[in-house]
Design a protein around this motif. Structure first.
Motif, short mmCIF file in Angstrom:
data_model
loop_
_atom_site.label_atom_id
_atom_site.label_comp_id
_atom_site.label_asym_id
_atom_site.label_seq_id
_atom_site.Cartn_x
_atom_site.Cartn_y
_atom_site.Cartn_z
N SER A 138 -24.91 48.71 -21.00
CA SER A 138 -24.29 48.16 -19.80
C SER A 138 -24.47 49.15 -18.65
CB SER A 138 -22.82 47.82 -20.02
OG SER A 138 -22.10 48.96 -20.42
N PHE A 139 -24.33 48.66 -17.43
CA PHE A 139 -24.56 49.48 -16.24
C PHE A 139 -23.45 49.19 -15.23
CE2 PHE A 139 -26.47 50.03 -12.00
CZ PHE A 139 -26.85 51.35 -12.08
N ASN A 140 -22.76 50.24 -14.80
CA ASN A 140 -21.63 50.11 -13.88
C ASN A 140 -21.80 51.03 -12.69
OD1 ASN A 140 -20.46 48.86 -16.17
ND2 ASN A 140 -19.44 50.74 -16.76
N ILE A 141 -21.21 50.63 -11.58
CA ILE A 141 -21.01 51.53 -10.44
C ILE A 141 -19.51 51.77 -10.37
CG2 ILE A 141 -21.19 51.83 -7.95
CD1 ILE A 141 -23.91 51.85 -9.41
N THR A 142 -19.13 53.05 -10.49
CA THR A 142 -17.72 53.41 -10.55
C THR A 142 -17.38 54.37 -9.42
OG1 THR A 142 -17.72 53.11 -12.95
CG2 THR A 142 -15.95 54.46 -12.03
N ARG A 143 -16.23 54.12 -8.80
CA ARG A 143 -15.73 55.00 -7.74
C ARG A 143 -14.49 55.73 -8.26
NH1 ARG A 143 -15.87 50.50 -2.96
NH2 ARG A 143 -14.56 49.48 -4.52
N ILE A 144 -14.58 57.05 -8.27
CA ILE A 144 -13.47 57.90 -8.70
C ILE A 144 -12.71 58.31 -7.45
CG2 ILE A 144 -12.82 60.00 -9.95
CD1 ILE A 144 -14.43 57.86 -11.61
N ARG A 145 -11.44 57.99 -7.40
CA ARG A 145 -10.65 58.23 -6.20
C ARG A 145 -10.33 59.73 -6.04
NH1 ARG A 145 -8.81 52.96 -7.38
NH2 ARG A 145 -9.87 51.56 -5.96
N PRO A 146 -10.23 60.17 -4.78
CA PRO A 146 -9.93 61.58 -4.50
C PRO A 146 -8.60 62.01 -5.11
CG PRO A 146 -10.46 60.40 -2.47
CD PRO A 146 -10.35 59.38 -3.55
N GLY A 147 -8.56 63.25 -5.61
CA GLY A 147 -7.33 63.84 -6.10
C GLY A 147 -6.80 63.25 -7.39
N THR A 148 -7.62 62.50 -8.12
CA THR A 148 -7.16 61.88 -9.36
C THR A 148 -7.65 62.66 -10.57
OG1 THR A 148 -9.07 60.40 -9.47
CG2 THR A 148 -7.10 59.58 -8.35
N GLU A 149 -6.98 62.44 -11.69
CA GLU A 149 -7.35 63.05 -12.97
C GLU A 149 -7.19 61.98 -14.04
OE1 GLU A 149 -6.33 67.25 -14.58
OE2 GLU A 149 -4.64 65.95 -15.14
N THR A 150 -8.26 61.74 -14.80
CA THR A 150 -8.24 60.70 -15.83
C THR A 150 -8.70 61.29 -17.15
OG1 THR A 150 -8.79 59.03 -14.15
CG2 THR A 150 -9.12 58.41 -16.45
N HIS A 151 -7.89 61.07 -18.19
CA HIS A 151 -8.24 61.50 -19.55
C HIS A 151 -9.14 60.43 -20.16
CE1 HIS A 151 -7.20 61.59 -23.98
NE2 HIS A 151 -7.86 62.71 -23.77
N ILE A 152 -10.31 60.85 -20.66
CA ILE A 152 -11.27 59.91 -21.24
C ILE A 152 -11.80 60.50 -22.55
CG2 ILE A 152 -13.42 58.63 -20.89
CD1 ILE A 152 -12.96 58.92 -17.87
N HIS A 153 -11.95 59.64 -23.54
CA HIS A 153 -12.52 60.06 -24.82
C HIS A 153 -13.20 58.85 -25.45
CE1 HIS A 153 -11.86 62.07 -29.00
NE2 HIS A 153 -13.12 62.16 -28.58
N TYR A 154 -14.46 58.64 -25.13
CA TYR A 154 -15.19 57.48 -25.63
C TYR A 154 -15.64 57.74 -27.07
CZ TYR A 154 -15.19 55.88 -20.82
OH TYR A 154 -14.81 55.46 -19.57
N THR A 155 -14.80 57.43 -28.02
CA THR A 155 -15.10 57.66 -29.43
C THR A 155 -16.08 56.64 -29.98
OG1 THR A 155 -13.15 56.37 -30.04
CG2 THR A 155 -12.88 58.75 -29.89
N ASN A 156 -16.25 55.52 -29.28
CA ASN A 156 -17.11 54.44 -29.76
C ASN A 156 -18.31 54.16 -28.87
OD1 ASN A 156 -15.26 53.69 -31.99
ND2 ASN A 156 -13.90 53.20 -30.30
N HIS A 157 -18.46 54.93 -27.81
CA HIS A 157 -19.54 54.70 -26.84
C HIS A 157 -20.18 56.03 -26.44
CE1 HIS A 157 -16.92 51.18 -26.39
NE2 HIS A 157 -18.02 50.53 -26.04
N ILE A 158 -21.44 55.97 -26.09
CA ILE A 158 -22.15 57.07 -25.43
C ILE A 158 -22.25 56.66 -23.97
CG2 ILE A 158 -24.33 58.32 -25.23
CD1 ILE A 158 -22.90 58.96 -27.82
N GLU A 159 -21.98 57.61 -23.05
CA GLU A 159 -22.04 57.29 -21.63
C GLU A 159 -22.91 58.31 -20.91
OE1 GLU A 159 -19.12 56.46 -17.82
OE2 GLU A 159 -18.53 57.97 -19.28
N ALA A 160 -23.84 57.82 -20.09
CA ALA A 160 -24.61 58.66 -19.19
C ALA A 160 -24.12 58.35 -17.77
CB ALA A 160 -26.10 58.36 -19.30
N VAL A 161 -23.91 59.40 -16.97
CA VAL A 161 -23.32 59.24 -15.63
C VAL A 161 -24.19 59.97 -14.61
CG1 VAL A 161 -21.27 59.65 -14.23
CG2 VAL A 161 -21.01 59.18 -16.68
N PHE A 162 -24.53 59.27 -13.52
CA PHE A 162 -25.28 59.88 -12.42
C PHE A 162 -24.43 59.78 -11.16
CE2 PHE A 162 -28.08 59.55 -8.72
CZ PHE A 162 -28.75 60.75 -8.82
#
Length: 131
Positions: free
Chosen positions: A38-62
């Motif tokens: 799958s292919f997404n465009i994601t916007r990360i908001r300023p000053g935020t912190e998100t805990h992520i742990h993709y145990t079932n997926h591989i993710e490449a981010v540009f």
């Protein structure tokens, strides 16, 4: 051939916002497109912190706009991510994703592909596609 427009997709159910307001993501390609990723465009908001742990997926981010930070939890290493940088979560790396002063916009590829209905679970992961 599939052709989709980002702004048009943002007006559909392909546009997803995090419950906590930290990010939004437009899912341009999903599992239903039968491409194996799958292919997404994601916007990360300023000053935020998100805990992520993709145990079932591989993710490449540009990152193509703005600046943020990825901190891998296992070793505490912090990586500044800016326009032109790519990172790959090839070891199912548990991490913190932070948006710096202006936030950042990234293109993300997931394998296996997302369905578009995923929600981050308490541990930061998405459920396997079979769930």
């Amino acid at each position: 051939m599939i052709v989709r427009n980002l702004e048009e997709c943002r007006k559909t159910d392909r546009f997803v916002e995090a419950e906590n307001g930290n990010w939004d993501s437009t899912r341009l390609m999903l599992a239903e497109d039968n491409c194996g990723f799958s292919f997404n465009i994601t916007r990360i908001r300023p000053g935020t912190e998100t805990h992520i742990h993709y145990t079932n997926h591989i993710e490449a981010v540009f990152c193509y706009e703005g600046e943020g930070e990825v901190e891998t939890i296992a070793d505490g290493k912090k990586h500044t991510i800016k326009a032109g940088d790519m990172y790959l979560l090839d070891q199912h790396d548990e991490h913190w994703l932070r948006g710096k002063e202006k936030g950042m916009t990234v293109a993300c590829v997931f394998n296996p592909p997302l369905t578009g209905r995923e929600v981050h679970r308490e541990d930061g992961s998405y459920a396997p596609a079979d769930d």
